[in-house]
Design a protein around this motif. Sequence first.
Motif, PDB file in Angstrom:
ATOM      1  N   ALA A 163       0.827  -1.207   0.000  1.00  0.00           N
ATOM      2  CA  ALA A 163       0.000   0.000   0.000  1.00  0.00           C
ATOM      3  C   ALA A 163       0.861   1.257   0.000  1.00  0.00           C
ATOM      4  N   CYS A 184       1.979   1.845  -3.419  1.00  0.00           N
ATOM      5  CA  CYS A 184       0.895   2.403  -4.228  1.00  0.00           C
ATOM      6  C   CYS A 184       0.729   3.898  -3.948  1.00  0.00           C
ATOM      7  N   LYS A 194      -7.437  -4.162   3.381  1.00  0.00           N
ATOM      8  CA  LYS A 194      -7.563  -3.259   2.236  1.00  0.00           C
ATOM      9  C   LYS A 194      -8.510  -2.104   2.523  1.00  0.00           C
ATOM     10  N   ASN A 195      -9.583  -2.365   3.264  1.00  0.00           N
ATOM     11  CA  ASN A 195     -10.517  -1.273   3.573  1.00  0.00           C
ATOM     12  C   ASN A 195      -9.821  -0.169   4.359  1.00  0.00           C
ATOM     13  N   ASN A 206      -7.202   1.604   2.140  1.00  0.00           N
ATOM     14  CA  ASN A 206      -7.873   2.512   1.206  1.00  0.00           C
ATOM     15  C   ASN A 206      -8.358   3.775   1.917  1.00  0.00           C
ATOM     16  N   ALA A 263      -5.624   6.252   2.264  1.00  0.00           N
ATOM     17  CA  ALA A 263      -5.400   6.962   0.995  1.00  0.00           C
ATOM     18  C   ALA A 263      -6.420   8.077   0.816  1.00  0.00           C
ATOM     19  N   THR A 291      -8.414   7.676  -4.977  1.00  0.00           N
ATOM     20  CA  THR A 291      -8.708   6.402  -4.306  1.00  0.00           C
ATOM     21  C   THR A 291      -8.939   5.265  -5.290  1.00  0.00           C
ATOM     22  N   PHE A 350      -5.511   4.176  -6.398  1.00  0.00           N
ATOM     23  CA  PHE A 350      -4.857   3.507  -5.279  1.00  0.00           C
ATOM     24  C   PHE A 350      -5.411   2.098  -5.093  1.00  0.00           C
ATOM     25  N   ALA A 351      -6.731   1.974  -5.060  1.00  0.00           N
ATOM     26  CA  ALA A 351      -7.361   0.668  -4.843  1.00  0.00           C
ATOM     27  C   ALA A 351      -7.025  -0.303  -5.970  1.00  0.00           C
ATOM     28  N   LEU A 405      -3.506  -1.561  -5.378  1.00  0.00           N
ATOM     29  CA  LEU A 405      -3.429  -2.514  -4.270  1.00  0.00           C
ATOM     30  C   LEU A 405      -4.062  -3.849  -4.656  1.00  0.00           C
ATOM     31  N   ASP A 406      -5.200  -3.791  -5.343  1.00  0.00           N
ATOM     32  CA  ASP A 406      -5.885  -5.024  -5.750  1.00  0.00           C
ATOM     33  C   ASP A 406      -5.084  -5.829  -6.773  1.00  0.00           C
TER      34      ASP A 406
END
Length: 213
Positions: A108, A111, A138-139, A142, A145, A152, A155-156, A159-160
């Motif tokens: 993260a 990212c 992850k929540n 995120n 971020a 976002t 970013f997500a 990360l995904d």
Amino acid sequence: WSHSTVVPNQPTASPQAVESTRLAPTQDNSPRGAMMRGVVSQTRHFLGDESAPVTVIEFCDFEVPECAQFTNQVLAKIQEIYINTGQVRFGFWPMSTSGASSQLVAEAAECAADQDAFWQYSAVIYTEEAQSVPDFDKNGLNAFAAALGLDTATFAECLDSGKYTDLIKDGTTTIQEFGLPEVPTFLVNGQPLIGLQTFESLQQTIDALIPSQ
């Protein structure tokens, strides 16, 4: 989270190697100097002047409490006295030594770096509130971020996708191969300082390496 031990072999130094750390990494032709140049060339995140006489690289895991302690209690003073005055260039090498959550938070931060926010994101991770969370997910990552005003969706997606999974894993393996025994560990012009450092301990090492005026 517990203190994270990586490997049992601590680097040792001959008197000549210790003396060579007084040279800037670019000038030091000892094995230790060569190692430092290799580490610097692979370090992605820096604060300070590239031409500073002293380079400090911190190897840390975002989930190791001592790493948060260093950032929260020592780094700002190092930045004020040494980084902002051009005497130290400070680099951070993220590692994953304590499981899947540790790996995810390091990814993260990378990212966030894609949006030029590595240091800001790291500071959020190291807040007392964030460190009180048992495991990063992850929540939560995120949400950090979003709090920083990052894009976002980008970013997500980063990360995904696992874009930086191999980078973090390979970086952790690389440093283990150097024989650094635990995190945090610091390299100061190639000189290893093992474990959590106080401002005074780093100051003593840095001051001995700054060329006399």
